[in-house]
Design an enzyme around this catalytic site. Structure first.
Site, short mmCIF file in Angstrom:
data_model
loop_
_atom_site.label_atom_id
_atom_site.label_comp_id
_atom_site.label_asym_id
_atom_site.label_seq_id
_atom_site.Cartn_x
_atom_site.Cartn_y
_atom_site.Cartn_z
N ASP A 13 0.84 -1.20 0.00
CA ASP A 13 0.00 0.00 0.00
C ASP A 13 0.87 1.26 0.00
O ASP A 13 1.98 1.25 0.54
CB ASP A 13 -0.90 -0.02 1.25
N ASN A 26 -10.65 -2.28 -6.26
CA ASN A 26 -9.83 -1.42 -7.14
C ASN A 26 -10.46 -1.22 -8.53
O ASN A 26 -10.10 -0.30 -9.26
CB ASN A 26 -8.41 -1.98 -7.32
C1 FPP Z 1 -1.69 0.33 -3.35
O1 FPP Z 1 -1.28 1.64 -3.50
C2 FPP Z 1 -1.26 -0.48 -4.45
C3 FPP Z 1 -2.07 -0.98 -5.43
C4 FPP Z 1 -3.52 -0.74 -5.48
C5 FPP Z 1 -1.55 -1.77 -6.52
C6 FPP Z 1 -0.30 -2.55 -6.21
C7 FPP Z 1 0.37 -2.73 -7.49
C8 FPP Z 1 1.68 -2.70 -7.71
C9 FPP Z 1 2.71 -2.61 -6.67
C10 FPP Z 1 2.19 -2.77 -9.10
C11 FPP Z 1 1.73 -3.92 -9.93
C12 FPP Z 1 1.97 -5.22 -9.30
C13 FPP Z 1 2.65 -6.25 -9.84
C14 FPP Z 1 2.73 -7.54 -9.11
C15 FPP Z 1 3.34 -6.16 -11.13
P1 FPP Z 1 -2.39 2.76 -3.61
O2 FPP Z 1 -2.51 3.14 -5.04
O3 FPP Z 1 -3.66 2.30 -2.99
O4 FPP Z 1 -1.71 3.87 -2.78
P2 FPP Z 1 -2.45 5.00 -1.91
O5 FPP Z 1 -3.20 4.29 -0.83
O6 FPP Z 1 -1.32 5.80 -1.40
O7 FPP Z 1 -3.34 5.75 -2.87
#
Ligand code: FPP
Length: 254
Positions: free
Chosen positions: A19, A67
Site C-alpha cells: 500500500d 480497485n
Molecule cells: C496500493 O497503492 C497499491 C495498489 C492498489 C496496486 C499494487 C500494485 C503494484 C505494486 C504494481 C503492480 C503489481 C505487480 C505484481 C506487477 P495505492 O494506489 O492504494 O496507494 P495509496 O493508498 O497511497 O493511494
C-alpha cells in the site's frame, strides 16, 4: 523434536498488502502512475529477497475487487504494468525456481491479461523454490462466497451432506487451495487494517504494520519485519506451555 520455548516460529508463507504507491507519488508531485511503476521495482526486489531468505510462499495483494472502482486510466496502467511484469520477469522466475500462481475472480480481467497470466503460470509451474501468488481482482469475502457456492452445488448434487461440511472443505475450495495459511502479514503505508485480504487464511497470522510506503519498502525493511516475526510466540489458542511442548502445531492449526 519438541519445540524449545525460546525457538523462533517457522515462516513458510509471507503475505503482503502493498500500500502507499499513490501517496508516495503525490508527495513527490508525481502522477500516481509513477508510484505504481516504482511499486513494481519494489516487487522485483522483494521477490528476490524472499527467495534469498528461503521463504517458500509469498502472496502479494496486487489488485483488489474494490480497485475496479478506480479511474479507468489507473486500472489500465496497473494492467499494463502487470503485463510488463509478466514479460520482463518470466526468465528470472524460471532461473530462480519461482512458480507463479494467481488468485481472484479472473472473469473481470481482459482476455489479454488472463491469457498472459495463465501462460506465466504454466511456464513457471515446475519452479520449486518459491510459490509467488498474485491476488488480482481479489477480495476475501468474494472468495468465500464463490467457495460457498461450489460447496452448495456439491450438496445440491447429493455429493456432500450439510452436516459433513468442515473447514477442510473450505480450504480445498478457496482460491488458495494447496497453499499453507500465511504465517506473517505485512502491510505498508501505516494503515492498520486487512482490507478484505485472505480473510479465512489470515485467522492465525502474525500482523506487521510499517509506515513506509510500498515504493520505499526494500530488503532492509523486509528483514526488519522478519526479525520482528522471529520474536513472536504463536499460540494458536493454546497455552504457552502447550505450544512449547507441541510439535507441528503451526502446520495443523494455522
Ligand atoms: C496500493 O497503492 C497499491 C495498489 C492498489 C496496486 C499494487 C500494485 C503494484 C505494486 C504494481 C503492480 C503489481 C505487480 C505484481 C506487477 P495505492 O494506489 O492504494 O496507494 P495509496 O493508498 O497511497 O493511494
Amino acid at each position: 523434536m519438541p519445540k524449545s520455548a525460546n525457538s523462533s516460529p517457522a515462516l513458510h508463507h509471507l503475505a503482503i498488502i502493498m500500500d502507499g504507491n499513490g501517496r508516495w507519488a503525490e508527495e513527490r508531485g508525481l502522477p500516481r502512475v509513477a508510484g505504481h511503476q516504482q511499486g513494481v521495482r519494489t516487487v522485483v526486489e522483494i521477490v528476490d529477497e524472499c527467495v534469498a531468505q528461503g521463504i517458500s510462499y509469498l502472496t502479494l495483494f496486487a489488485f483488489s475487487s474494490e480497485n475496479w472502482g478506480r479511474p479507468q486510466s489507473e486500472i489500465e496502467t496497473l494492467m499494463a504494468l502487470l503485463l510488463e511484469f509478466m514479460a520482463s520477469q518470466r526468465q528470472r522466475m524460471l532461473d530462480d525456481g519461482v512458480s507463479l500462481r494467481v488468485i481472484g475472480d479472473d472473469s473481470r480481467l481482459s482476455d489479454e491479461v488472463r491469457t498472459a497470466l495463465r501462460n506465466a503460470e504454466q511456464d513457471t509451474a515446475s519452479g520449486s523454490r518459491m510459490v509467488l501468488t498474485l491476488a488480482l481482482s481479489y477480495g476475501g469475502r468474494d472468495e468465500i462466497v464463490r467457495a460457498t457456492r461450489k460447496i452448495a452445488q456439491r450438496v445440491a448434487a447429493g455429493e456432500l451432506a450439510p452436516e459433513a461440511i468442515g473447514s477442510a472443505d473450505f480450504e480445498s475450495t478457496l482460491d488458495t487451495a494447496g497453499l499453507p495459511d500465511p504465517d506473517l502479514l505485512i502491510r505498508t503505508s501505516g494503515e492498520l487494517r486487512i482490507s478484505n485480504f485472505l480473510l479465512w487464511q489470515l485467522a492465525y497470522a502474525e500482523l506487521y504494520f510499517v509506515d513506509a510506503y510500498w515504493p520505499d519498502f526494500g530488503p532492509v525493511e523486509l528483514r526488519r519485519a522478519l526479525d520482528s516475526y522471529r520474536q513472536r510466540r504463536r499460540r494458536f489458542g493454546l497455552t504457552a506451555e502447550q505450544t512449547a511442548e507441541g510439535e507441528g502445531l503451526s502446520n495443523s492449526a494455522s
